[in-house]
Write an enzyme that holds these catalytic residues in place. Sequence first.
Site, short mmCIF file in Angstrom:
data_model
loop_
_atom_site.label_atom_id
_atom_site.label_comp_id
_atom_site.label_asym_id
_atom_site.label_seq_id
_atom_site.Cartn_x
_atom_site.Cartn_y
_atom_site.Cartn_z
N ASP A 259 -16.30 13.21 -2.80
CA ASP A 259 -15.78 11.95 -2.25
C ASP A 259 -16.54 11.55 -0.99
O ASP A 259 -17.68 12.00 -0.75
CB ASP A 259 -14.27 12.09 -1.98
CG ASP A 259 -13.53 10.77 -2.19
OD1 ASP A 259 -13.40 10.01 -1.22
OD2 ASP A 259 -13.09 10.51 -3.33
N ASP A 260 -15.96 10.72 -0.17
CA ASP A 260 -16.62 10.11 0.99
C ASP A 260 -17.23 11.17 1.90
O ASP A 260 -16.68 12.25 2.08
CB ASP A 260 -15.57 9.31 1.76
CG ASP A 260 -16.18 8.31 2.72
OD1 ASP A 260 -17.41 8.34 2.91
OD2 ASP A 260 -15.41 7.50 3.28
N ASN B 291 -11.75 -0.73 0.42
CA ASN B 291 -10.65 -0.39 1.31
C ASN B 291 -10.29 -1.48 2.31
O ASN B 291 -9.86 -1.19 3.42
CB ASN B 291 -10.97 0.90 2.05
CG ASN B 291 -10.76 2.12 1.18
OD1 ASN B 291 -9.65 2.41 0.76
ND2 ASN B 291 -11.83 2.83 0.87
N ASP C 294 -2.60 5.57 -3.18
CA ASP C 294 -3.01 6.59 -2.22
C ASP C 294 -1.87 7.54 -1.90
O ASP C 294 -2.06 8.55 -1.22
CB ASP C 294 -3.48 5.93 -0.92
CG ASP C 294 -4.93 5.46 -1.00
OD1 ASP C 294 -5.64 5.87 -1.93
OD2 ASP C 294 -5.35 4.69 -0.13
N TRP D 210 0.83 -1.19 0.00
CA TRP D 210 0.00 0.00 0.00
C TRP D 210 0.88 1.26 0.00
O TRP D 210 1.86 1.34 0.72
CB TRP D 210 -0.90 0.01 1.24
CG TRP D 210 -1.69 1.28 1.36
CD1 TRP D 210 -2.78 1.64 0.63
CD2 TRP D 210 -1.41 2.36 2.25
NE1 TRP D 210 -3.21 2.90 1.01
CE2 TRP D 210 -2.40 3.36 2.00
CE3 TRP D 210 -0.45 2.60 3.23
CZ2 TRP D 210 -2.43 4.57 2.70
CZ3 TRP D 210 -0.48 3.80 3.92
CH2 TRP D 210 -1.46 4.75 3.66
N ARG E 203 -10.66 -1.38 8.52
CA ARG E 203 -11.16 -0.04 8.19
C ARG E 203 -12.62 0.10 8.62
O ARG E 203 -13.44 0.63 7.91
CB ARG E 203 -10.99 0.29 6.71
CG ARG E 203 -10.95 1.79 6.42
CD ARG E 203 -10.66 2.07 4.96
NE ARG E 203 -10.61 3.50 4.70
CZ ARG E 203 -11.65 4.22 4.30
NH1 ARG E 203 -12.82 3.64 4.12
NH2 ARG E 203 -11.54 5.51 4.09
N LYS F 293 -16.59 6.85 -8.45
CA LYS F 293 -15.32 6.29 -7.98
C LYS F 293 -15.68 5.12 -7.08
O LYS F 293 -16.16 5.30 -5.97
CB LYS F 293 -14.51 7.34 -7.21
CG LYS F 293 -13.21 6.82 -6.61
CD LYS F 293 -12.54 7.92 -5.81
CE LYS F 293 -11.32 7.41 -5.07
NZ LYS F 293 -10.71 8.47 -4.23
N TRP F 294 -15.46 3.90 -7.58
CA TRP F 294 -15.81 2.66 -6.88
C TRP F 294 -14.61 2.21 -6.06
O TRP F 294 -13.62 1.74 -6.62
CB TRP F 294 -16.23 1.61 -7.90
CG TRP F 294 -16.67 0.29 -7.38
CD1 TRP F 294 -16.04 -0.49 -6.46
CD2 TRP F 294 -17.84 -0.45 -7.76
NE1 TRP F 294 -16.73 -1.66 -6.24
CE2 TRP F 294 -17.84 -1.66 -7.04
CE3 TRP F 294 -18.88 -0.22 -8.66
CZ2 TRP F 294 -18.84 -2.62 -7.18
CZ3 TRP F 294 -19.87 -1.18 -8.81
CH2 TRP F 294 -19.86 -2.36 -8.08
N ASP F 295 -14.71 2.32 -4.75
CA ASP F 295 -13.58 2.04 -3.87
C ASP F 295 -13.78 0.70 -3.16
O ASP F 295 -14.89 0.16 -3.09
CB ASP F 295 -13.46 3.16 -2.83
CG ASP F 295 -12.03 3.41 -2.39
OD1 ASP F 295 -11.18 2.53 -2.56
OD2 ASP F 295 -11.76 4.51 -1.86
#
Length: 476
Positions: free
Chosen positions: A176-177, A290, A358, A8, A253, A286-288
Amino acid sequence: LSSLSGRWADEFNLNQTMVQQGKRVVESRRGITSHHEAPWFALDLESASTEHDGPVWFGALAWSGNWKIVVERTSNRQTRLTAGINDFDFAWELKPGETFKAPECIGGYTQNGFGGASHSMHRYALRYVYPKTYRIRPWPVFYNTWETYWFDIDEQKLIALAEKAAQLGIEVFHVDDGWFSTRRNEYSGLGDWFVSKEKFPNGLQPLVEKVKSLGMEFSLWIEPENVNVNSDIYRAHPDWAYGFPTREPSIQRESLILNLGREDVREHIWQCLSQLIREYGVRHFKWDLNRHMSEPGWEGLPTDKQKELWVRHIQGVYEIKERIKKEFPHVSLECCSGGGGRVDYGILKYCELALVSDNHDPLTRLLIHEGYSYVFPAKTMGSWVTDVPSPLTNRSLPLKFMFHMAMTGALGIQSNILEWSEQEIEYAKDMIRLYKEIRPIIQEGDLYRLNSLRKDHITAVQYVDREEEHSVIFAF
């Protein structure tokens, strides 16, 4: 053998090792393509092959779940390579009359070195893999709200940000989020894909209308495969998440993974996403994702079927993305998994853009971009101008350096532009204007790696259009 490995925030590092007698295994067993290894290979003759000349055999596996590449050197000096779904914890009973489609492996040969291999891969990707809507259109310049406000967003803050972004020449405004449910941090709301009434009492419509009136398209962040334990959807359907009844789930997460092998789960996600598209005219997601997969158990599935889970999940991901492309062909998708954790030729069939890492530190990014370029074209490479110092390296580099690095791929901005000086605003306008002028060469042309930070203190990359009439060179 050349391969790409990392972790990462440090993805796509080039590794080159001699192939010895025996087997070398490169793989992922994390449920995703992974930050740690990439499903790509190149085999060359050490004494004869360079960046620009010599024989290279190369290829990539088009699969976004557990995968495995095995390079074998036999005792009689034959070299063999196999690639496919990882056999770890996997079994699939194929009954009479049933079919199972294995992942495609894209492969080729060139006498023009590693650069020639990249040209072949990039041209194949843009001609046969890349989603059709943007095959003949340039990829737009994005603004992402994440590093300006993190979770702390509302209608007025985002409208002010959108007005400033439009002045720069931004083409897509991405929220975003933090826009949904009770989402104020990582601990709640994930999986409840309805607009936060607290942050947006009027819904998203006023913001969307403002964004479109400024000449930009509207984009949203989603993480449809994950769910917080503190969410309405998990409280209603705890059996929708993977897990074993005899074990406590591993929270990563602050979330668990939803079982996309289940038709009811896929249908729920589809209804949520399609409603957002219809109600708000969303043009990009935006398909995330985590976290990695853990406790891979499927409540209610027979024991002899449990090992199909890894593959059925990825088939479910593909199914939803394909349905979006079929019913809403104007909607584009970005693949993200903690950065570059799920980038491969399987996911890029549906996603026009990849978040490569990231880590947005521009110096680190030069090496990440170089590794990425061995496999994927610049048009797919999300590349961002962000604030300094970098939270991961604590390094500060000039805005000029940041912009030039980001212009080597698909340019986007995440910086807090509300705090930029007039001089920085004017510089950004000039750079975005310049990028729009040269992006057909960068996004569609052939890429040449002229010099590498792996060997020197200078890196240089050149793009040449297909007609070989125009060229752009970046040197750092």
